[in-house]
Design a protein around this motif. Structure first.
Motif, short mmCIF file in Angstrom:
data_model
loop_
_atom_site.label_atom_id
_atom_site.label_comp_id
_atom_site.label_asym_id
_atom_site.label_seq_id
_atom_site.Cartn_x
_atom_site.Cartn_y
_atom_site.Cartn_z
N LEU A 32 31.98 46.73 -13.19
CA LEU A 32 31.09 47.75 -12.63
C LEU A 32 29.93 47.10 -11.87
O LEU A 32 29.49 46.00 -12.19
N GLN A 33 29.44 47.84 -10.88
CA GLN A 33 28.20 47.46 -10.23
C GLN A 33 27.02 47.97 -11.08
O GLN A 33 27.22 48.59 -12.13
N VAL B 11 18.63 44.86 -9.67
CA VAL B 11 19.67 44.49 -8.71
C VAL B 11 20.44 43.25 -9.14
O VAL B 11 21.58 43.07 -8.74
N MET B 12 19.84 42.40 -9.97
CA MET B 12 20.60 41.26 -10.48
C MET B 12 21.74 41.81 -11.34
O MET B 12 21.51 42.66 -12.21
N PRO B 13 22.96 41.37 -11.10
CA PRO B 13 24.13 42.03 -11.71
C PRO B 13 24.07 42.06 -13.23
O PRO B 13 23.63 41.11 -13.88
N LEU B 14 24.56 43.14 -13.78
CA LEU B 14 24.62 43.30 -15.23
C LEU B 14 25.81 42.56 -15.84
O LEU B 14 26.08 42.71 -17.02
N TYR B 15 26.50 41.74 -15.04
CA TYR B 15 27.44 40.76 -15.59
C TYR B 15 26.80 39.38 -15.62
O TYR B 15 27.46 38.40 -15.96
N GLN C 210 20.05 49.29 -8.52
CA GLN C 210 20.53 49.10 -7.16
C GLN C 210 21.93 48.51 -7.28
O GLN C 210 22.09 47.35 -7.68
N PRO C 211 22.97 49.29 -6.97
CA PRO C 211 24.34 48.83 -7.22
C PRO C 211 24.66 47.48 -6.59
O PRO C 211 25.33 46.66 -7.20
N ARG C 212 24.20 47.25 -5.38
CA ARG C 212 24.38 45.93 -4.76
C ARG C 212 23.20 45.70 -3.82
O ARG C 212 22.61 46.64 -3.29
N PHE C 213 22.87 44.44 -3.61
CA PHE C 213 21.67 44.11 -2.84
C PHE C 213 21.84 44.49 -1.37
O PHE C 213 22.83 44.18 -0.73
N ASN C 214 20.83 45.19 -0.87
CA ASN C 214 20.72 45.52 0.54
C ASN C 214 19.25 45.40 0.90
O ASN C 214 18.39 46.03 0.27
N VAL C 215 18.94 44.58 1.90
CA VAL C 215 17.54 44.26 2.19
C VAL C 215 16.72 45.50 2.49
O VAL C 215 15.65 45.72 1.91
N PRO D 98 28.27 35.56 -5.58
CA PRO D 98 27.71 36.91 -5.58
C PRO D 98 26.30 36.99 -6.16
O PRO D 98 25.57 37.93 -5.86
N VAL D 99 25.89 36.05 -7.00
CA VAL D 99 24.53 36.08 -7.54
C VAL D 99 23.62 35.10 -6.83
O VAL D 99 22.54 34.79 -7.30
N GLY D 100 24.05 34.63 -5.65
CA GLY D 100 23.16 33.85 -4.82
C GLY D 100 23.16 32.35 -5.06
O GLY D 100 22.33 31.64 -4.49
N LYS D 101 24.08 31.85 -5.87
CA LYS D 101 24.14 30.41 -6.11
C LYS D 101 24.88 29.73 -4.97
O LYS D 101 25.93 30.19 -4.52
N LEU D 102 24.32 28.62 -4.52
CA LEU D 102 24.91 27.84 -3.45
C LEU D 102 26.27 27.29 -3.87
O LEU D 102 26.42 26.74 -4.96
N LEU D 103 27.26 27.44 -3.00
CA LEU D 103 28.62 26.95 -3.27
C LEU D 103 28.86 25.69 -2.42
O LEU D 103 29.45 25.75 -1.33
N ARG D 104 28.40 24.55 -2.93
CA ARG D 104 28.53 23.30 -2.18
C ARG D 104 30.00 22.94 -1.95
O ARG D 104 30.34 22.34 -0.93
N ARG D 105 30.86 23.30 -2.90
CA ARG D 105 32.27 22.91 -2.79
C ARG D 105 32.90 23.50 -1.53
O ARG D 105 33.84 22.92 -0.97
#
Length: 513
Positions: free
Chosen positions: A59-60, A204-208, A229-234, A491-498
């Protein structure tokens, strides 16, 4: 210690008419939230969910997600949230690994549930406009059930939630957390962020994710208001800040970056926001200074922690010492141990980089991963949790987190961590976001490469000159610059260096004017 179900009931009794949840045009008081939650609890029991059962939610951040979360706390069920962007095979893994008896889904995850092989073998509960297959239950119909008795069936030692780590290097690991650990973490969060009655926060930070869960529980404990806020929108976030007079923000740095770079930011009344907090990733010096200037917050907290042990350290005045993660939190002890050490007593010297470890005796700590003894063996040693993060303690005893063990770039025999280089580049006016990784190099082993999302015209030569005039050591300067449309993130804003090292990015096609 109280369990979370009893804590929830106590909050509703304390201030029944206070607003608890807002989503769009819907607003629920604590009394309304309690009554609806008790109806959902009764319905979940009617469909056969029992104390200790795992309930997967896809769920969002919506009001129904909050209902299910609190119903699980009251019933002694283990809420097991997964990313709403979950793929069918990932949902199957969560259902199988957690031994779930039910899955709760909404419209955006309905097709995933339908495609997952194991979803048909558990109870299905559809939320909102989600299409329900034959045999599935509907949450809106559950709300019509006679409410259960207002008594919690859970105890402090019961499992409250099982979070799944992001799994960037493989299958996500289940992190079971007891009621007492969840409550202790929320109480510490309240104290360390100086939240008080009348607080209004953006949900807005996900509840997962541990940040979203912490915001929800802490707001409940003080009868604060959680704006879903179901998903982030500026643009929507800025509207909510102004319309709901939001007093505190607790976000990852990426979302703050998007807010202050929005054209709508200058037209938004942000004066109600007095407290800023961030976690989940390092914030660059440039963004830290800009937020401080724009919001002028009375409190600006850098919170460093994890799903496993919520708080490691807290820096309550982040702009006063950019980059500092501060000192151990209320429920914690930390150490920095040598990278080549064998145990928690092999301490690094002041200003020497090493691996950050935290005590497992913390009230906030988990006790081990769900059925992953090999992960326990790697991360838990002699009563200490080895975070996999690299950092150092300065002469004042403040912690600086400089990277991940897995992110270390070894170039020409030198150990290089990306965070220092990223902070230097972030201070350039033309740089919006930046990520530094090591790319394969025949001579050096790895060469330092900077991926830059620019907001105005700047060249490789300009950025190299910028690094040269900084305090950055010569061997740490990027040898390659790549200008990209955006930096890849989770989805939670962490950089994906890989993704950058694998070439999974979109380069700029035209230079900035």
């Amino acid at each position: 210690m109280l369990d979370l179900g009893t804590s929830f009931l106590a909050c509703a009794e304390r201030m029944p008419t206070a607003r608890a949840i807002v989503e769009g045009d819907v607003s629920w008081t604590y009394a309304a939230l309690r009554d609806k939650t008790l109806s959902v609890l009764a319905a979940l029991r009617d469909v056969g969910i029992r104390h200790g059962d795992r309930v997967v939610t896809a769920l969002q951040n919506r009001r129904e997600t909050v209902l299910v979360h609190w119903a699980c706390q009251l019933g002694g069920f283990v809420v097991t949230p997964v990313n709403w962007r979950v793929r069918p095979e990932e949902l199957d893994y969560a259902l199988q690994n957690s031994e779930a008896v039910a899955v709760v889904y909404e419209e955006v995850t309905a097709e995933t549930v339908r495609s997952a092989n194991l979803a048909g073998s558990v109870r299905q509960i559809a939320v909102g406009d989600a299409a329900a297959d034959d045999g599935a239950h509907r949450l809106d119909e559950m709300l019509a059930c006679a409410p259960a008795e207002a008594v919690s069936a859970a105890g402090p030692d019961d499992i409250s939630i099982m979070l799944y780590t992001s799994g960037t290097t493989g299958r996500g690991k289940g992190v079971p957390r007891r009621h007492r650990a969840e409550r202790a973490a929320a109480v510490a969060h309240l104290a360390q962020n100086q939240y008080g009655r009348g607080e209004v926060t953006l949900g807005v930070m996900p509840l997962y994710h541990t940040m979203g869960v912490r915001s929800l529980i802490s707001m409940c404990l003080i009868n604060g208001l959680f704006i879903c806020q179901p998903r982030f929108n500026v643009e929507e976030t800025l509207r909510l800040i102004e319309a709901e007079r939001i007093t505190s923000l607790y976000l990852v740095p990426t979302l703050y970056h998007d807010l202050v770079h929005s054209p709508a930011f200058a037209q938004t009344e942000i004066g109600s926001v007095k407290k800023l907090g961030y976690a989940g990733a390092t914030m660059t010096d440039g963004l830290l200074l800009r937020l401080s200037e724009l919001f002028k917050p009375s409190l600006f907290v850098n919170h460093y922690g994890s799903s496993e042990i919520y708080t490691f350290t807290i820096e309550s005045d982040a702009p006063s010492k950019p980059g500092s993660a501060g000192k151990a939190g209320l429920n914690q002890r930390i150490r920095v141990v040598q990278l080549n050490g064998t145990g928690p007593d092999d301490l690094a010297d002041a200003n020497e980089e090493g691996e950050i470890i935290a005590t497992m005796r913390s009230d906030e700590a988990f006790e081990g991963y769900w059925r992953r003894p090999e992960a326990d063996e790697k991360a838990i040693r002699d009563g200490w949790y080895f975070t996999g993060d690299i950092g150092y303690l300065d002469d004042d005893g403040d912690l600086f987190v400089t990277g991940r063990v897995d992110d270390m770039i070894i170039s020409g025999g030198e150990n290089i961590l990306p965070a220092e280089i990223e902070s230097v580049l972030s201070l350039h006016d033309a740089v919006g976001e930046v990520a530094v990784v090591g790319l394969a190099d025949e001579r050096l082993g790895s060469r330092v490469a900077a991926f830059v999302q620019r907001i105005s015209a700047v060249s490789e030569a300009d950025l190299d000159a910028w690094c040269k005039q900084s305090d950055l050591a010569s061997f740490k300067r990027p040898r390659t610059y790549v200008f990209v449309k955006e930096i890849p993130k989770s989805p939670v804003g962490k950089l994906l260096r890989r993704k950058l090292t694998a070439g999974e990015y979109e380069a700029e096609t035209e230079a900035k004017e």
